[in-house]
Design a protein around this motif. Structure first.
Motif, PDB file in Angstrom:
ATOM      1  N   UNK A  72      37.860  40.883  35.422  1.00  0.00           N
ATOM      2  CA  UNK A  72      39.184  41.488  35.228  1.00  0.00           C
ATOM      3  C   UNK A  72      39.227  42.900  35.796  1.00  0.00           C
ATOM      4  N   UNK A  73      38.100  43.575  35.780  1.00  0.00           N
ATOM      5  CA  UNK A  73      38.035  44.945  36.268  1.00  0.00           C
ATOM      6  C   UNK A  73      38.491  45.086  37.716  1.00  0.00           C
ATOM      7  N   UNK A  74      38.369  44.000  38.474  1.00  0.00           N
ATOM      8  CA  UNK A  74      38.837  44.016  39.868  1.00  0.00           C
ATOM      9  C   UNK A  74      40.301  44.404  39.978  1.00  0.00           C
ATOM     10  N   UNK A  75      41.077  44.003  38.985  1.00  0.00           N
ATOM     11  CA  UNK A  75      42.521  44.258  39.043  1.00  0.00           C
ATOM     12  C   UNK A  75      42.857  45.737  39.126  1.00  0.00           C
ATOM     13  N   UNK A  76      41.957  46.571  38.572  1.00  0.00           N
ATOM     14  CA  UNK A  76      42.179  48.022  38.612  1.00  0.00           C
ATOM     15  C   UNK A  76      42.238  48.497  40.064  1.00  0.00           C
ATOM     16  N   UNK A  77      41.485  47.822  40.916  1.00  0.00           N
ATOM     17  CA  UNK A  77      41.372  48.237  42.320  1.00  0.00           C
ATOM     18  C   UNK A  77      42.426  47.611  43.223  1.00  0.00           C
TER      19      UNK A  77
ATOM     20  N   UNK B 157      46.908  32.921  40.183  1.00  0.00           N
ATOM     21  CA  UNK B 157      45.996  33.843  39.507  1.00  0.00           C
ATOM     22  C   UNK B 157      46.426  35.279  39.781  1.00  0.00           C
ATOM     23  N   UNK B 158      46.665  35.548  41.049  1.00  0.00           N
ATOM     24  CA  UNK B 158      47.041  36.893  41.450  1.00  0.00           C
ATOM     25  C   UNK B 158      48.308  37.371  40.763  1.00  0.00           C
ATOM     26  N   UNK B 159      49.241  36.462  40.589  1.00  0.00           N
ATOM     27  CA  UNK B 159      50.502  36.846  39.971  1.00  0.00           C
ATOM     28  C   UNK B 159      50.364  37.081  38.483  1.00  0.00           C
ATOM     29  N   UNK B 160      49.441  36.357  37.862  1.00  0.00           N
ATOM     30  CA  UNK B 160      49.303  36.467  36.413  1.00  0.00           C
ATOM     31  C   UNK B 160      48.495  37.691  35.986  1.00  0.00           C
ATOM     32  N   UNK B 161      47.740  38.248  36.902  1.00  0.00           N
ATOM     33  CA  UNK B 161      46.898  39.393  36.544  1.00  0.00           C
ATOM     34  C   UNK B 161      47.570  40.688  36.966  1.00  0.00           C
ATOM     35  N   UNK B 162      47.283  41.793  36.277  1.00  0.00           N
ATOM     36  CA  UNK B 162      47.902  43.071  36.627  1.00  0.00           C
ATOM     37  C   UNK B 162      47.525  43.504  38.043  1.00  0.00           C
ATOM     38  N   UNK B 163      48.522  43.940  38.792  1.00  0.00           N
ATOM     39  CA  UNK B 163      48.300  44.350  40.176  1.00  0.00           C
ATOM     40  C   UNK B 163      48.175  45.866  40.224  1.00  0.00           C
TER      41      UNK B 163
ATOM     42  N   UNK C 230      48.534  50.750  37.432  1.00  0.00           N
ATOM     43  CA  UNK C 230      49.749  51.055  36.681  1.00  0.00           C
ATOM     44  C   UNK C 230      50.227  49.899  35.807  1.00  0.00           C
ATOM     45  N   UNK C 231      49.638  48.742  36.002  1.00  0.00           N
ATOM     46  CA  UNK C 231      50.099  47.564  35.261  1.00  0.00           C
ATOM     47  C   UNK C 231      49.188  47.190  34.093  1.00  0.00           C
ATOM     48  N   UNK C 232      48.211  48.026  33.811  1.00  0.00           N
ATOM     49  CA  UNK C 232      47.226  47.643  32.802  1.00  0.00           C
ATOM     50  C   UNK C 232      47.794  47.731  31.380  1.00  0.00           C
ATOM     51  N   UNK C 233      47.271  46.884  30.520  1.00  0.00           N
ATOM     52  CA  UNK C 233      47.665  46.860  29.116  1.00  0.00           C
ATOM     53  C   UNK C 233      46.582  47.483  28.244  1.00  0.00           C
ATOM     54  N   UNK C 234      46.929  47.774  26.999  1.00  0.00           N
ATOM     55  CA  UNK C 234      45.938  48.270  26.045  1.00  0.00           C
ATOM     56  C   UNK C 234      45.208  47.095  25.394  1.00  0.00           C
ATOM     57  N   UNK C 235      43.954  47.323  24.992  1.00  0.00           N
ATOM     58  CA  UNK C 235      43.209  46.268  24.305  1.00  0.00           C
ATOM     59  C   UNK C 235      43.731  46.055  22.885  1.00  0.00           C
TER      60      UNK C 235
END
Lengths: 151, 151, 151
Positions: free
Chosen positions: C35-40, C57-63, C66-71
């Motif tokens: 999941x950490x890849x999404x940060x990049x 997959x790409x669409x469902x994960x944060x791009x 700026x799109x990250x959520x809190x745990x």
């Protein structure tokens, strides 16, 4: 050791590791940051003056070790009760006893000042015996350490 | 390496790291605690006698590596199938193959005795080749180690 | 440092630690996996050709960052906004500034090639200045390192 999470299960694990290492004569520093700060909140703490946002934040987060949830199978609070019941039945110290032991064993508790700032948590709201420090203080002690964990 | 979680994604990551390090000629010890114990449960294990609470716990937790969920995007079990499908398509070993490789590469699997006690999991329920140990055994091997991770 | 998660809170913590260590003159390598890849991921990245599964997959994960959520306490996106607002109010650098600082401070960003393969993420979709590497490259730098964290 960085304690980032405030899940009951991870918190118990972190104190068992800390106490184990301290019992082996090792110096242990626990650096509580973000959600982990909540573990150090004093449940009987008197109210301190805060702006509305910090107050809201404070109310939504668990106030002290007794309010923590499990990361899995929390089941609306039944899970934590179950784990605590089972630990007691198997004669394992409770989280609160583990925390007391850690203090007595010389484990150093550091609360992350930046997280306190963000979440609006003040020193007076924390339990006794906690030092306030920044990331540099953590890195300083991690550098001299055989082992570092992010929990 | 402490394997605390039983999320499929984190489990795969831990075995890839373990196998990588073992392939570089390093000694690796994986210490399975709390939820991580479930990874070591034998899906075909015969029933052992337990009290009701331990039985309930056992039924609610995943029984072995094939039952693990993803930490994110689990989508009621579609996520894990998808990840496993993609890994297979890209010729990456499955989790079960990674576990076999780890054993063959000499990675040591230790199951945490305190967690087994709390969750009511018995040695006979675990897969073959697992040692039972306590936090002191983990700390002992972590101390001599270049790297320690909490997963 | 292994950045496995793409939770906003954990991502911020990892960059604060990375920048702290870099400021103390230390060499820091951040290895982004799963999941950490999404940060990049580059939010403005042009579309690349993909099969349907990778596209989904790409669409469902944060791009991107700026799109990250809190745990925890994500509250359908209010939580992240709140944290960002509070950090700004307290004059703490935003995640994007922290990432820029990290790059300027010489922190090395490595994207895990196996995870990219599984998730169907291509190099062109990532932000600039990212190296592609495998688990061996991570283990190589971890071995020479005083500290390793799994976040």
């Amino acid at each position: 050791m960085i304690v980032f999470s405030n899940d009951l299960d991870k918190t118990i694990a972190s104190f068992i590791i800390a106490n184990g290492a301290a019992a082996m004569g090792r110096k242990v520093t626990m650096f509580f940051t973000f959600w982990g700060l909540n573990i150090l909140r004093n449940p009987d703490g008197a109210g301190v003056k805060k702006d509305i946002l910090s107050k809201m934040f404070g109310m939504m987060m668990p106030k002290g070790s007794k309010k923590l949830s499990l990361s899995k199978m929390n089941m609306a609070g039944i899970g934590p009760k179950l784990i605590r019941y089972l630990m007691n039945k198997k004669n394992i110290s409770s989280l609160e006893e583990l925390m007391d032991q850690a203090k007595k064993n010389g484990v150093i508790f550091v609360a992350c000042n930046m997280s306190m700032d963000i979440m609006g948590i003040k020193k007076e709201e924390l339990i006794d015996g906690v030092t306030i420090g920044g990331v540099a203080s953590f890195l300083g002690s991690a550098e001299d350490s055989d082992m570092s964990l992010f929990i």
